[in-house]
Design an enzyme around this catalytic site. Structure first.
Site, PDB file in Angstrom:
ATOM      1  N   ARG A 120       0.570  -0.957   0.118  1.00  0.00           N
ATOM      2  CA  ARG A 120       0.073  -0.436  -0.510  1.00  0.00           C
ATOM      3  C   ARG A 120       0.965   1.317  -0.106  1.00  0.00           C
ATOM      4  NH1 ARG A 120      -3.800  -3.360   3.428  1.00  0.00           N
ATOM      5  NH2 ARG A 120      -5.322  -3.960   2.828  1.00  0.00           N
ATOM      6  N   LYS A 159       3.229  11.508 -11.222  1.00  0.00           N
ATOM      7  CA  LYS A 159       2.746  10.647 -12.467  1.00  0.00           C
ATOM      8  C   LYS A 159       3.711   9.000 -12.528  1.00  0.00           C
ATOM      9  CE  LYS A 159      -0.320  13.438 -15.868  1.00  0.00           C
ATOM     10  NZ  LYS A 159      -0.800  13.798 -16.765  1.00  0.00           N
ATOM     11  N   ARG A 218      -3.427  21.184 -15.766  1.00  0.00           N
ATOM     12  CA  ARG A 218      -2.134  20.419 -16.055  1.00  0.00           C
ATOM     13  C   ARG A 218      -2.235  19.791 -16.973  1.00  0.00           C
ATOM     14  NH1 ARG A 218       0.440  16.410 -11.757  1.00  0.00           N
ATOM     15  NH2 ARG A 218       1.861  15.582 -12.716  1.00  0.00           N
ATOM     16  N   HIS A 233       9.383   8.102 -27.265  1.00  0.00           N
ATOM     17  CA  HIS A 233       8.322   9.406 -26.970  1.00  0.00           C
ATOM     18  C   HIS A 233       8.146  10.219 -27.511  1.00  0.00           C
ATOM     19  CE1 HIS A 233       5.452  10.636 -24.378  1.00  0.00           C
ATOM     20  NE2 HIS A 233       5.823  11.348 -24.022  1.00  0.00           N
TER      21      HIS A 233
END
Length: 355
Positions: free
Chosen positions: A114, A136, A230, A258
Protein backbone atom coordinates in the site's frame (compact mmCIF):
# COMPACT_ATOMS: atom_id res chain seq x y z
CA UNK A 1 18.72 24.87 -5.13
CA UNK A 2 15.34 23.16 -4.79
CA UNK A 3 12.16 23.67 -6.78
CA UNK A 4 8.85 22.32 -5.51
CA UNK A 5 6.76 20.14 -7.81
CA UNK A 6 3.68 19.92 -5.65
CA UNK A 7 5.13 18.17 -2.57
CA UNK A 8 8.38 16.80 -4.07
CA UNK A 9 11.55 18.88 -3.75
CA UNK A 10 13.91 18.83 -6.74
CA UNK A 11 17.66 19.17 -6.22
CA UNK A 12 20.39 19.80 -8.77
CA UNK A 13 23.93 18.43 -9.24
CA UNK A 14 26.06 18.02 -6.10
CA UNK A 15 23.30 19.42 -3.89
CA UNK A 16 21.35 16.27 -4.67
CA UNK A 17 23.96 13.99 -3.07
CA UNK A 18 24.03 16.06 0.12
CA UNK A 19 20.23 16.21 0.32
CA UNK A 20 19.92 12.46 -0.26
CA UNK A 21 22.42 11.78 2.52
CA UNK A 22 20.48 14.10 4.84
CA UNK A 23 17.23 12.38 3.91
CA UNK A 24 18.64 8.90 4.62
CA UNK A 25 20.00 9.99 8.00
CA UNK A 26 16.66 11.53 8.98
CA UNK A 27 14.26 8.89 7.62
CA UNK A 28 16.37 5.79 8.39
CA UNK A 29 14.84 3.42 5.82
CA UNK A 30 15.05 -0.28 6.71
CA UNK A 31 16.57 -1.13 3.31
CA UNK A 32 17.34 0.70 0.06
CA UNK A 33 16.40 -0.80 -3.29
CA UNK A 34 17.78 0.73 -6.48
CA UNK A 35 15.73 0.01 -9.61
CA UNK A 36 17.71 0.15 -12.85
CA UNK A 37 17.25 -1.12 -16.38
CA UNK A 38 19.94 -2.95 -18.34
CA UNK A 39 21.29 0.35 -19.74
CA UNK A 40 21.48 2.29 -16.48
CA UNK A 41 22.91 -0.77 -14.71
CA UNK A 42 25.88 -0.62 -17.10
CA UNK A 43 26.25 3.14 -17.50
CA UNK A 44 24.96 4.89 -14.35
CA UNK A 45 24.76 2.56 -11.35
CA UNK A 46 28.42 2.70 -10.29
CA UNK A 47 28.47 6.51 -10.53
CA UNK A 48 25.35 6.71 -8.35
CA UNK A 49 26.50 4.17 -5.74
CA UNK A 50 29.84 5.96 -5.32
CA UNK A 51 27.91 9.11 -4.34
CA UNK A 52 25.59 7.31 -1.93
CA UNK A 53 26.82 7.75 1.65
CA UNK A 54 25.06 5.23 3.88
CA UNK A 55 25.57 2.04 5.85
CA UNK A 56 21.99 0.87 5.12
CA UNK A 57 21.73 -2.37 3.13
CA UNK A 58 21.39 -1.69 -0.63
CA UNK A 59 19.90 -4.15 -3.12
CA UNK A 60 19.85 -3.57 -6.88
CA UNK A 61 16.86 -4.72 -8.96
CA UNK A 62 17.22 -4.76 -12.75
CA UNK A 63 14.44 -4.68 -15.35
CA UNK A 64 14.67 -4.94 -19.13
CA UNK A 65 15.10 -1.64 -20.96
CA UNK A 66 12.42 -0.30 -23.30
CA UNK A 67 8.79 0.85 -23.45
CA UNK A 68 7.67 -2.70 -24.32
CA UNK A 69 8.60 -3.74 -20.74
CA UNK A 70 6.57 -0.96 -19.10
CA UNK A 71 3.77 -3.29 -18.10
CA UNK A 72 2.13 -5.02 -15.15
CA UNK A 73 4.16 -8.20 -15.73
CA UNK A 74 7.38 -6.29 -15.06
CA UNK A 75 5.79 -4.81 -11.93
CA UNK A 76 4.82 -8.30 -10.70
CA UNK A 77 8.41 -9.45 -11.06
CA UNK A 78 9.69 -6.45 -9.10
CA UNK A 79 7.03 -6.83 -6.38
CA UNK A 80 8.02 -10.49 -5.98
CA UNK A 81 11.72 -9.57 -5.82
CA UNK A 82 11.03 -6.92 -3.16
CA UNK A 83 9.14 -9.52 -1.11
CA UNK A 84 11.86 -12.14 -1.49
CA UNK A 85 14.54 -9.63 -0.43
CA UNK A 86 12.62 -8.70 2.71
CA UNK A 87 11.29 -5.26 1.79
CA UNK A 88 8.91 -3.80 4.36
CA UNK A 89 6.85 -0.61 4.59
CA UNK A 90 9.90 1.36 5.76
CA UNK A 91 11.95 0.39 2.72
CA UNK A 92 12.97 2.98 0.11
CA UNK A 93 12.96 2.48 -3.67
CA UNK A 94 15.32 4.69 -5.72
CA UNK A 95 14.48 4.76 -9.45
CA UNK A 96 17.69 5.30 -11.42
CA UNK A 97 16.84 5.56 -15.10
CA UNK A 98 14.81 7.13 -17.86
CA UNK A 99 11.09 7.67 -18.13
CA UNK A 100 10.17 3.98 -18.18
CA UNK A 101 12.09 3.31 -14.95
CA UNK A 102 10.76 6.39 -13.12
CA UNK A 103 7.15 5.84 -14.29
CA UNK A 104 7.11 2.13 -13.51
CA UNK A 105 9.25 2.39 -10.38
CA UNK A 106 6.99 5.06 -8.91
CA UNK A 107 3.97 2.82 -9.55
CA UNK A 108 5.71 -0.22 -7.99
CA UNK A 109 6.57 1.82 -4.87
CA UNK A 110 3.12 3.42 -4.63
CA UNK A 111 1.38 0.03 -4.62
CA UNK A 112 3.79 -2.29 -2.78
CA UNK A 113 2.42 -2.88 0.75
CA UNK A 114 0.00 0.00 0.00
CA UNK A 115 2.90 2.35 -0.60
CA UNK A 116 6.58 2.71 0.24
CA UNK A 117 8.72 5.83 -0.20
CA UNK A 118 10.54 6.38 -3.48
CA UNK A 119 13.04 8.80 -4.98
CA UNK A 120 13.60 9.54 -8.68
CA UNK A 121 17.09 9.93 -10.13
CA UNK A 122 16.43 10.52 -13.83
CA UNK A 123 19.25 9.68 -16.22
CA UNK A 124 17.70 10.73 -19.56
CA UNK A 125 16.78 14.23 -20.71
CA UNK A 126 13.15 13.13 -21.15
CA UNK A 127 12.95 11.85 -17.57
CA UNK A 128 14.68 14.95 -16.18
CA UNK A 129 12.33 17.49 -17.72
CA UNK A 130 9.14 15.45 -17.71
CA UNK A 131 8.68 11.86 -16.51
CA UNK A 132 10.37 12.08 -13.10
CA UNK A 133 8.62 15.33 -12.07
CA UNK A 134 5.00 15.70 -11.01
CA UNK A 135 4.20 12.38 -9.35
CA UNK A 136 2.53 10.61 -12.27
CA UNK A 137 3.40 6.91 -12.09
CA UNK A 138 2.09 4.09 -14.20
CA UNK A 139 2.39 1.40 -16.83
CA UNK A 140 0.98 0.64 -20.27
CA UNK A 141 -1.95 -1.70 -20.89
CA UNK A 142 -0.93 -3.66 -23.96
CA UNK A 143 0.03 -0.98 -26.45
CA UNK A 144 -2.06 1.71 -24.72
CA UNK A 145 0.12 4.29 -23.02
CA UNK A 146 -0.06 4.87 -19.25
CA UNK A 147 -3.56 3.43 -18.79
CA UNK A 148 -2.83 2.03 -15.30
CA UNK A 149 -1.34 4.28 -12.64
CA UNK A 150 -1.56 6.73 -9.78
CA UNK A 151 -0.47 10.27 -8.95
CA UNK A 152 1.86 9.97 -5.95
CA UNK A 153 4.80 12.25 -5.25
CA UNK A 154 8.35 10.97 -4.71
CA UNK A 155 10.26 12.04 -1.61
CA UNK A 156 12.58 14.02 -3.88
CA UNK A 157 13.93 14.20 -7.42
CA UNK A 158 17.68 14.46 -8.02
CA UNK A 159 18.77 16.06 -11.32
CA UNK A 160 22.36 15.60 -12.48
CA UNK A 161 23.07 16.40 -16.15
CA UNK A 162 26.34 14.42 -15.98
CA UNK A 163 24.24 11.29 -16.61
CA UNK A 164 23.35 12.69 -20.05
CA UNK A 165 26.85 11.90 -21.34
CA UNK A 166 25.75 8.24 -21.47
CA UNK A 167 22.81 8.95 -23.82
CA UNK A 168 22.74 8.36 -27.60
CA UNK A 169 21.71 11.32 -29.78
CA UNK A 170 18.19 10.02 -30.51
CA UNK A 171 17.44 9.79 -26.76
CA UNK A 172 18.64 13.38 -26.27
CA UNK A 173 16.33 14.46 -29.10
CA UNK A 174 13.45 12.59 -27.48
CA UNK A 175 13.87 14.68 -24.32
CA UNK A 176 14.15 17.86 -26.35
CA UNK A 177 10.56 17.33 -27.56
CA UNK A 178 9.25 17.86 -24.02
CA UNK A 179 11.42 20.97 -23.61
CA UNK A 180 9.93 22.36 -26.84
CA UNK A 181 6.43 21.53 -25.57
CA UNK A 182 7.12 23.50 -22.38
CA UNK A 183 8.11 26.46 -24.55
CA UNK A 184 4.91 26.27 -26.61
CA UNK A 185 2.59 26.08 -23.60
CA UNK A 186 4.53 28.58 -21.44
CA UNK A 187 6.27 31.39 -23.29
CA UNK A 188 7.79 32.35 -26.62
CA UNK A 189 11.17 33.41 -25.22
CA UNK A 190 11.77 29.93 -23.85
CA UNK A 191 10.65 28.36 -27.16
CA UNK A 192 13.18 30.55 -29.04
CA UNK A 193 15.95 29.66 -26.60
CA UNK A 194 15.19 25.93 -26.85
CA UNK A 195 15.21 25.93 -30.67
CA UNK A 196 18.43 27.99 -31.02
CA UNK A 197 20.59 24.89 -30.65
CA UNK A 198 23.54 26.16 -32.70
CA UNK A 199 24.45 28.45 -29.81
CA UNK A 200 23.79 25.88 -27.08
CA UNK A 201 26.59 25.15 -24.59
CA UNK A 202 26.53 22.55 -21.79
CA UNK A 203 25.89 25.40 -19.35
CA UNK A 204 22.93 26.50 -21.48
CA UNK A 205 21.60 22.94 -21.40
CA UNK A 206 21.64 22.96 -17.59
CA UNK A 207 19.77 26.27 -17.69
CA UNK A 208 17.20 24.88 -20.16
CA UNK A 209 16.64 21.79 -17.98
CA UNK A 210 16.12 23.91 -14.85
CA UNK A 211 13.73 26.30 -16.62
CA UNK A 212 11.80 23.40 -18.17
CA UNK A 213 11.40 21.75 -14.78
CA UNK A 214 10.28 25.06 -13.27
CA UNK A 215 7.58 25.43 -15.94
CA UNK A 216 6.25 21.94 -15.26
CA UNK A 217 6.59 22.35 -11.49
CA UNK A 218 4.55 25.56 -11.44
CA UNK A 219 1.78 23.90 -13.43
CA UNK A 220 1.76 20.79 -11.21
CA UNK A 221 1.77 22.94 -8.07
CA UNK A 222 -1.31 24.78 -9.33
CA UNK A 223 -3.18 21.65 -10.44
CA UNK A 224 -1.67 18.43 -8.99
CA UNK A 225 -4.49 16.09 -10.09
CA UNK A 226 -5.00 17.42 -13.65
CA UNK A 227 -8.41 19.03 -13.28
CA UNK A 228 -7.50 22.08 -15.36
CA UNK A 229 -4.17 23.73 -16.23
CA UNK A 230 -2.10 20.53 -15.87
CA UNK A 231 -3.83 19.28 -19.01
CA UNK A 232 -1.63 21.73 -20.98
CA UNK A 233 1.30 19.37 -20.33
CA UNK A 234 -0.42 16.98 -22.76
CA UNK A 235 0.06 19.35 -25.72
CA UNK A 236 0.93 17.22 -28.77
CA UNK A 237 0.40 14.03 -26.78
CA UNK A 238 -3.15 13.11 -27.84
CA UNK A 239 -2.21 12.23 -31.42
CA UNK A 240 1.42 11.62 -30.37
CA UNK A 241 0.47 8.88 -27.90
CA UNK A 242 -1.92 7.25 -30.39
CA UNK A 243 0.84 7.15 -33.03
CA UNK A 244 3.39 5.88 -30.49
CA UNK A 245 0.99 3.10 -29.39
CA UNK A 246 0.30 2.08 -33.00
CA UNK A 247 3.99 1.94 -33.91
CA UNK A 248 4.77 -0.03 -30.74
CA UNK A 249 2.82 -3.12 -31.82
CA UNK A 250 2.77 -2.89 -35.62
CA UNK A 251 5.43 -5.30 -36.97
CA UNK A 252 5.81 -3.16 -40.12
CA UNK A 253 6.76 -0.05 -38.14
CA UNK A 254 9.93 0.89 -36.29
CA UNK A 255 9.13 1.56 -32.61
CA UNK A 256 9.24 5.30 -31.93
CA UNK A 257 10.82 7.02 -28.97
CA UNK A 258 8.28 9.01 -26.97
CA UNK A 259 9.70 12.36 -28.05
CA UNK A 260 9.69 11.39 -31.74
CA UNK A 261 5.94 10.68 -31.57
CA UNK A 262 5.24 13.83 -29.52
CA UNK A 263 7.21 15.99 -31.99
CA UNK A 264 4.92 14.81 -34.80
CA UNK A 265 1.92 15.26 -32.50
CA UNK A 266 2.92 18.86 -31.75
CA UNK A 267 3.02 19.77 -35.46
CA UNK A 268 -0.46 18.25 -35.85
CA UNK A 269 -1.77 19.95 -32.69
CA UNK A 270 -0.40 23.31 -33.86
CA UNK A 271 -2.13 22.86 -37.23
CA UNK A 272 -5.38 22.12 -35.37
CA UNK A 273 -4.73 25.20 -33.22
CA UNK A 274 -4.39 27.31 -36.39
CA UNK A 275 -7.60 25.90 -37.88
CA UNK A 276 -9.75 25.93 -34.73
CA UNK A 277 -8.32 28.52 -32.31
CA UNK A 278 -6.85 31.12 -34.66
CA UNK A 279 -3.19 30.30 -33.85
CA UNK A 280 -1.01 32.60 -36.05
CA UNK A 281 -0.14 31.01 -39.40
CA UNK A 282 3.43 32.39 -39.46
CA UNK A 283 4.11 30.80 -36.06
CA UNK A 284 2.64 27.49 -37.30
CA UNK A 285 5.13 27.57 -40.19
CA UNK A 286 8.02 28.42 -37.86
CA UNK A 287 7.13 25.62 -35.41
CA UNK A 288 6.70 23.10 -38.23
CA UNK A 289 10.07 24.02 -39.76
CA UNK A 290 11.91 23.99 -36.43
CA UNK A 291 10.52 20.60 -35.36
CA UNK A 292 11.19 19.08 -38.80
CA UNK A 293 14.80 20.33 -38.64
CA UNK A 294 15.30 18.61 -35.28
CA UNK A 295 13.31 15.37 -35.72
CA UNK A 296 13.25 12.83 -38.55
CA UNK A 297 9.90 12.40 -40.29
CA UNK A 298 8.06 9.38 -38.90
CA UNK A 299 6.80 6.67 -41.27
CA UNK A 300 3.10 7.54 -41.01
CA UNK A 301 1.02 6.63 -44.06
CA UNK A 302 -2.54 7.52 -45.06
CA UNK A 303 -3.58 3.88 -44.57
CA UNK A 304 -2.51 4.22 -40.90
CA UNK A 305 -4.98 7.03 -40.15
CA UNK A 306 -7.97 4.86 -39.29
CA UNK A 307 -6.09 2.84 -36.65
CA UNK A 308 -4.53 5.97 -35.14
CA UNK A 309 -7.93 7.69 -34.92
CA UNK A 310 -9.41 4.58 -33.31
CA UNK A 311 -6.69 4.64 -30.63
CA UNK A 312 -7.62 8.22 -29.67
CA UNK A 313 -10.61 6.96 -27.71
CA UNK A 314 -8.23 5.58 -25.06
CA UNK A 315 -6.67 9.00 -24.32
CA UNK A 316 -6.87 9.75 -20.58
CA UNK A 317 -8.17 13.32 -21.11
CA UNK A 318 -11.38 12.00 -22.69
CA UNK A 319 -14.68 12.15 -20.87
CA UNK A 320 -18.34 11.47 -21.66
CA UNK A 321 -17.37 9.85 -24.96
CA UNK A 322 -15.62 13.00 -26.23
CA UNK A 323 -11.98 13.13 -27.39
CA UNK A 324 -10.56 16.25 -25.73
CA UNK A 325 -7.57 18.11 -27.15
CA UNK A 326 -5.30 20.77 -25.68
CA UNK A 327 -4.81 23.44 -28.36
CA UNK A 328 -3.23 26.91 -28.43
CA UNK A 329 -4.60 30.34 -29.32
CA UNK A 330 -0.98 31.53 -29.33
CA UNK A 331 2.30 30.43 -27.77
CA UNK A 332 1.66 30.37 -24.02
CA UNK A 333 -2.15 30.65 -24.40
CA UNK A 334 -3.87 27.28 -24.16
CA UNK A 335 -7.43 26.21 -24.87
CA UNK A 336 -8.49 23.12 -22.89
CA UNK A 337 -10.97 20.32 -23.69
CA UNK A 338 -11.41 21.16 -27.37
CA UNK A 339 -13.46 18.59 -29.27
CA UNK A 340 -12.00 18.06 -32.76
CA UNK A 341 -13.97 16.42 -35.60
CA UNK A 342 -12.37 13.55 -37.54
CA UNK A 343 -12.07 15.46 -40.81
CA UNK A 344 -9.83 18.05 -39.12
CA UNK A 345 -7.72 15.32 -37.50
CA UNK A 346 -7.16 13.81 -40.95
CA UNK A 347 -6.32 17.28 -42.31
CA UNK A 348 -3.75 17.73 -39.50
CA UNK A 349 -2.10 14.38 -40.30
CA UNK A 350 -2.04 15.32 -44.01
CA UNK A 351 -0.42 18.63 -43.10
CA UNK A 352 2.31 16.78 -41.15
CA UNK A 353 3.01 14.42 -44.08
CA UNK A 354 3.21 17.21 -46.66
CA UNK A 355 5.31 19.75 -44.71
Amino acid sequence: MAVLASQAPIFYAENGCAELSNYLRASKPSMIFVLVDSNTHNNCLNIFLQQLETTITIEVIEMEAGEEHKNIETCSGIWETLSELGADRKSLLINLGGGVVTDLGGFVASTFKRGISYINVPTSLLAMVDASVGGKCGVDLGNLKNQIGVINQPEMVLIDSNYLSTLPANEMRSGLAEILKHGLIANEAYWEKATNLEALTLEDLDSLIIESIEIKSRIVQEDPTEKSVRKTLNYGHTLGHAIESYFLTNPNKITLLHGEAVAAGMIMATHLSYKICGFPEKKLENITNKINELFPKINLLEEDYEVVLDLLKFDKKNSHGNINFVLLKDIGKAELDVIVPNDQLIEAMNYYLKN
